[in-house]
Structures are given as structure tokens and as C-alpha cells.
Design a protein around this motif. Sequence first.
Motif, PDB file in Angstrom:
ATOM      1  N   THR A  71      24.117  29.648  48.452  1.00 44.58           N
ATOM      2  CA  THR A  71      25.195  30.550  48.846  1.00 44.58           C
ATOM      3  C   THR A  71      26.379  29.737  49.333  1.00 44.58           C
ATOM      4  OG1 THR A  71      23.532  32.142  49.608  1.00 44.58           O
ATOM      5  CG2 THR A  71      25.822  32.545  50.236  1.00 44.58           C
ATOM      6  N   CYS A  72      27.494  29.821  48.602  1.00 40.02           N
ATOM      7  CA  CYS A  72      28.727  29.181  49.050  1.00 40.02           C
ATOM      8  C   CYS A  72      29.442  30.093  50.026  1.00 40.02           C
ATOM      9  CB  CYS A  72      29.633  28.887  47.856  1.00 40.02           C
ATOM     10  SG  CYS A  72      29.575  27.175  47.315  1.00 40.02           S
ATOM     11  N   GLU A  73      30.286  29.514  50.852  1.00 42.59           N
ATOM     12  CA  GLU A  73      31.072  30.312  51.789  1.00 42.59           C
ATOM     13  C   GLU A  73      31.923  31.319  51.018  1.00 42.59           C
ATOM     14  OE1 GLU A  73      33.384  27.824  54.284  1.00 42.59           O
ATOM     15  OE2 GLU A  73      31.674  26.992  55.375  1.00 42.59           O
TER      16      GLU A  73
ATOM     17  N   ARG B   4      15.555  26.116  55.185  1.00 45.41           N
ATOM     18  CA  ARG B   4      17.002  26.316  55.126  1.00 45.41           C
ATOM     19  C   ARG B   4      17.694  25.006  55.423  1.00 45.41           C
ATOM     20  NH1 ARG B   4      20.892  27.164  59.017  1.00 45.41           N
ATOM     21  NH2 ARG B   4      22.764  28.332  58.354  1.00 45.41           N
TER      22      ARG B   4
ATOM     23  N   PRO C  74      28.745  34.455  46.111  1.00 46.56           N
ATOM     24  CA  PRO C  74      27.473  35.154  45.938  1.00 46.56           C
ATOM     25  C   PRO C  74      26.289  34.227  46.191  1.00 46.56           C
ATOM     26  CG  PRO C  74      28.318  34.492  43.809  1.00 46.56           C
ATOM     27  CD  PRO C  74      29.360  34.088  44.817  1.00 46.56           C
ATOM     28  N   THR C  75      25.141  34.842  46.454  1.00 50.07           N
ATOM     29  CA  THR C  75      23.889  34.097  46.495  1.00 50.07           C
ATOM     30  C   THR C  75      23.289  34.104  45.104  1.00 50.07           C
ATOM     31  OG1 THR C  75      23.457  34.649  48.809  1.00 50.07           O
ATOM     32  CG2 THR C  75      21.566  34.024  47.468  1.00 50.07           C
ATOM     33  N   GLU C  76      22.920  32.939  44.607  1.00 47.43           N
ATOM     34  CA  GLU C  76      22.346  32.876  43.270  1.00 47.43           C
ATOM     35  C   GLU C  76      21.139  31.959  43.272  1.00 47.43           C
ATOM     36  OE1 GLU C  76      25.008  31.136  40.424  1.00 47.43           O
ATOM     37  OE2 GLU C  76      25.891  29.832  41.936  1.00 47.43           O
TER      38      GLU C  76
ATOM     39  N   ARG D  60      31.568  25.905  44.673  1.00 43.46           N
ATOM     40  CA  ARG D  60      30.833  26.348  43.487  1.00 43.46           C
ATOM     41  C   ARG D  60      31.689  26.203  42.233  1.00 43.46           C
ATOM     42  NH1 ARG D  60      30.198  31.789  41.160  1.00 43.46           N
ATOM     43  NH2 ARG D  60      28.159  32.018  40.164  1.00 43.46           N
TER      44      ARG D  60
ATOM     45  N   LEU E 107      28.054  25.220  52.120  1.00 44.42           N
ATOM     46  CA  LEU E 107      26.969  25.687  51.264  1.00 44.42           C
ATOM     47  C   LEU E 107      25.678  25.810  52.060  1.00 44.42           C
ATOM     48  CD1 LEU E 107      25.884  26.256  48.339  1.00 44.42           C
ATOM     49  CD2 LEU E 107      25.411  23.803  48.193  1.00 44.42           C
ATOM     50  N   GLU E 108      24.952  26.892  51.808  1.00 43.61           N
ATOM     51  CA  GLU E 108      23.632  27.066  52.403  1.00 43.61           C
ATOM     52  C   GLU E 108      22.584  27.089  51.302  1.00 43.61           C
ATOM     53  OE1 GLU E 108      22.125  30.017  55.724  1.00 43.61           O
ATOM     54  OE2 GLU E 108      21.925  30.980  53.758  1.00 43.61           O
TER      55      GLU E 108
ATOM     56  N   TYR F 153      27.625  22.302  42.401  1.00 40.07           N
ATOM     57  CA  TYR F 153      28.262  22.355  43.715  1.00 40.07           C
ATOM     58  C   TYR F 153      28.714  20.940  44.069  1.00 40.07           C
ATOM     59  CZ  TYR F 153      26.043  26.913  43.994  1.00 40.07           C
ATOM     60  OH  TYR F 153      25.647  28.210  43.740  1.00 40.07           O
TER      61      TYR F 153
ATOM     62  N   LEU G 141      17.702  29.215  46.407  1.00 39.22           N
ATOM     63  CA  LEU G 141      18.835  30.127  46.529  1.00 39.22           C
ATOM     64  C   LEU G 141      20.006  29.360  47.141  1.00 39.22           C
ATOM     65  CD1 LEU G 141      16.957  33.243  47.967  1.00 39.22           C
ATOM     66  CD2 LEU G 141      17.464  32.718  45.575  1.00 39.22           C
TER      67      LEU G 141
END
Length: 612
Positions: free
Chosen positions: A219-221, A193, A224-226, A258, A199-200, A284, A217
Motif C-alpha cells: 500500500t503506497c501513501e 508488517r 490502493p492496496t494490491e 508506485r 510504502l507499507e 516501487y 500486500l
Amino acid sequence: MSGAAFAIGDWVLRALERDLAARPPERGGALLGPPGRPLVTCYLADPDAASSPRSWAPSRALAARVREVERAEGLELKGLVHSHPPGLDAPSAQDALELAAGLRANGHLASYLAPIVSEGAPSAGARHELPLGASKLGFYAGWRAEGPARVAPVAARALPLLRDLERLQGELGGEAPEVFVTDLGAGPAPAGRLALPGLELVLVASEQYPHLPPVLLATCEGGPTEQLDLRWPLALPDGERLPAALREHLAPPGPYRRGFGPAGGPALTGDEERARRAGFTPRYQAGDPDARGAALAARLLARGEGLVSAELRGRCALVAGLGSVGSYLAEQLVRAGVGAVALVDPEAVEPENLSRTCYEAADVGAPKVEALARRLLRVAPALRCEARATAVEDLSPLELDALVGGADVVLAATDDPAAQRALDRFAYARGRPALFVGLYAGARGGEVIVTVPERTACYLCATRTRHQAERAAGAVARPVDYGTGRLQGEVALAADIQHVASAGVKLALSLLLPPGGPAALAGFAEEPVAAGASYLTLSTVPRYWFYPELFGEVPGQGAYQAVWLTPSRDPACPVCGDRAARVDPREVPLRAPSREAVLAALTSPAASGPAR
């Protein structure tokens, strides 16, 4: 050397270096990993072990901790690791006895790991040894045998996930990465991670990493997770592959937001549907992607400054027929700054189209409207684009009326004379200027007919002028296929086709610009329209058609001659004639009745008259 090659996470190697290599022997702990896979993802130290400079025996506390981790994380015990005094870099006879005990206690395991931490660098060519700071880790395993276990070295390699995540942190910013084990439905797997501003990123790897790409994967704040599609550059050194793959999706510095854009390029839109049609990938980076796309659209006008104006961004062009003429017209209008297009064509891209259109090999088989929309959106991501994969005659009158009414100019470039006439009727009735661009036989010449309602003749009347010229100087029009009613395809060069089509582009831009404005091109179409010379013919070969009769022996008259004709309106024309003669285009069928329908009508009781 025997047994399956093992991968061991580099975060585990770092823990072994801290707990074993950097401290006096003998010390040890347990190694765990996903069940049934040659992969070590976890090290459990054993501070309660009974140890001395010459021996180590695991504690009961370690066994309890192993069982706890197996239950909680879905891992299995792979074996025990411990350090040896200098000069002893392989398992001892006592180790072989302990391995036999370990195999008896873990009947589900085919082998039991027993790596040894010892002084010195790995031996050259030793596939079972890995560097561990100033020391080394020798991978060994035991197999069942009579008495002590059979012990042999096992090939091993580091799985450098933590190394690569730390490199990403250096490039992208964010917090220190963490490594853990996760389960995405296919069993436990190593994961990492990386928390970046806004962004994660979570990477899930297999034991084949970095030879195979991880699952990534993002995930923006608040978003969605993509899963991002990573292109994995195997030609690069393994430490370069993950950063190179992520550069196609992330552009530092953050905070990351994103958007969508071309692979490796900037995010130019936040609209997922627009991105899908353009073939953009998730991107991103900092800032508003839509604002970036709008800024790009504004720069499209830079090389036409003074010739065109920003007014074009609010204009819409309807382009019907997306072959060699229509695709060129649409692309050039968008590149000049036109902000919206409506595209109509029923056909798919064929290999033959590639020689003289803007389509690419990847477009073959795709609907022309979608392939062209994708290309145009890649030029101008802020473009407003409507696509209809249908023939003009298959639209309902109301649908065609709405398309024409929503456009500021109509460009008719179909191979269907009936469709051209339908576009003429609706454009003239709805007060929309239109251009009818066509090529003559062999593209030895062509025409651009300009119609401006109430100021010029319509297309139907204008083509009568050509018919008169053909009767006097010979036919030039392409033949119509009897079976389809469409113009037959011609062998021709793209350069000749585009020579004619480029005149249509310039006239269309002129018609889209507000009259009297600062753009120099605004008045380009006005002069021929005001003079009634709304029919432009062009040649691409010398001594073409009736041109020698006009130009005679004037020197320098070779190919690329042009003549403006002056068509007149027929008072009885149902399109542009006297008001009493005009017909509402919605009342004219877009498609001629089929032979079957005509026969049915002729043989119906109503057609035979009343019974006597």
C-alpha cells in the motif's frame, strides 16, 4: 516420534528465549495458534504462576488471559511450555499427569503440547528439538490414555517470518517490523508488517513458509492496496527467497512510489492501462516513473544523433498489416524514436509467424495488435499506441479516415490488394505520405512504393508500372488466393524480407522528419520524390527479373540490386488524377459486395424494371 509436525513462529521462539531460557527454571506459559492447524503463533507468559526450581503450576490469571486471546484473536490453546532444571530435557511423570488434565479440560484437542526448555544444544538428528539461544526447546505432546497422558516427541520447525522481515528492513529501510495474527477470510494466519518510507508491506504466511510464498500486500501513501505476484525461487536457501522475490518489485532506497515496469527492472510508467498492455508488473521505487520512461525514450535517439531528431517523438505512424513486414516496420520506427503508432491487423499470432517476425512463443494465439503493442511498449514505455484488431475493410470509411488523418505517415503492409488500395485512396486524399511495402514471389525481390500527395503517382498508378515490367520481363508478383482475394503466403527467409522492409523504414523516417532540419536523414526521400522515382524495387537473388537487361555485364552485380522506377500519374485516376476525376474515398466501399448480396440485388423487383 508421533503426531503432526508443528511449526512455531520465530518471534515466539525469541519470546521463549527471553522469558524462559534466559531465566532460572522453572517458569512457563501458554502456547496458542490458529484453530485446527499445527502452528504456534502466540506465547503468553505467566508471571503469577506458582513456581520453584523443581516445579511450575500455571495460574488462574493465565487461564483467563488465554480465554481472552482466544476470543479476541480467534486462536486456540495448543498447550503449555515450561523450563526444566539442567539434565531434564523431557516431560516428567508429573508433566504426564498435568497433560492428562489439560486434555480433559480441552476435549476438542486431539493432542496437547508440552514443550520443554532445557540447557544445551539440540541433539544431532533430533527433529523435535530447536535451538533457543544457548538452550534448546524440545517439542513434546500428550495424547489421551488411561491414567497419565501418553507423551511423545513431535517434529517441529521454526517459521522464520520475523528473521526475513528484519533482513528486508536492512535492505529497504523503514521501521522495525512487527509480527501479528490476521484473518483474511480463511482463518487466522501469521503476518508481518514493514513500514517503509511511503510504502507499507504486509506479508501473510502459512505454516509452510518459507517453502511456500506468503501473500504480499503493498500500500503506497494515498494509493490502493494490491497483492503482488511473487516468483518464489525455491532453488535459493530459504533465507534468500523473500528478499529475492521482493527485488523484482522494490528498488531501494525510498521514499517508495508506485509505478510499473519489467520484473526486476525500473518503474517506467505510472499508467495502469499502458502497463497492462506492456505486461509490466507493479514496481516501487523513488522518483517519477513517467519521467523515467520519458528519459528512456530520449535515450532511444542517442545512437541516431545527427541522423534523426527529437521531432520523431511527436510523429505518428499508421501501420496496417502486422506480419513479417509490418511488425518489423513498426518495431524499427519505434526503436528509432517515433513517438506514436496506430496498429491495424485482424489476425492472431500463429507458430509459423515466429520464424520471421518479432513475435515470441508466448504470443501465439494472441491478437497481433496486442502482442506487438506489448513488445513496442517494452521498448518505449512512453509510446502512444492505438491497436485495432480488425481488417482494414472491416473498418467504416469514417473510422479509416480518422486513422489516416491522425497519422503523419501511412505504412501499408497487408496481404490484401483491396486494403492496400483503400489505404492509398485515403492517404492521398488526406495529404498523408504513404509507403506500400511488398514482397515478390519467394521473397526473391520486393518493392517499396512511396506516395506523396500531389508530388508522386499514387499506389494504383505506380503498380501499373510493375504490370508493364511484368509483361516485358516475366511475372514476379505473388499469386492471389481466389477464395480470399489475399496474396498467398510464401516460403521466404526473414533476412530477405527485412532487406526490403528496411528500405521502407529508412524512407518512412525521412518522410517523418521536417524538411530542411538538422537531421541528415530528412532529405533521404526527397531526392527520389523530386525526381519522380518513387517506386523502389530490390532483389535478394542474383540475375533477378529485368535487372540483367539494365546492368548487363557490369562486374559485381550479384544479389541485392536496386532500381528506382518512375511511375506516372494517369489523368483519369480517381485517386491522383485530374481534380475532376478524383473520387472522395469515403464514397468507395471498403469491401466488395458478397455474392449473396449481388444475387439478391439482381433478383429484386427493382432490378427487373417496371412492370408492364
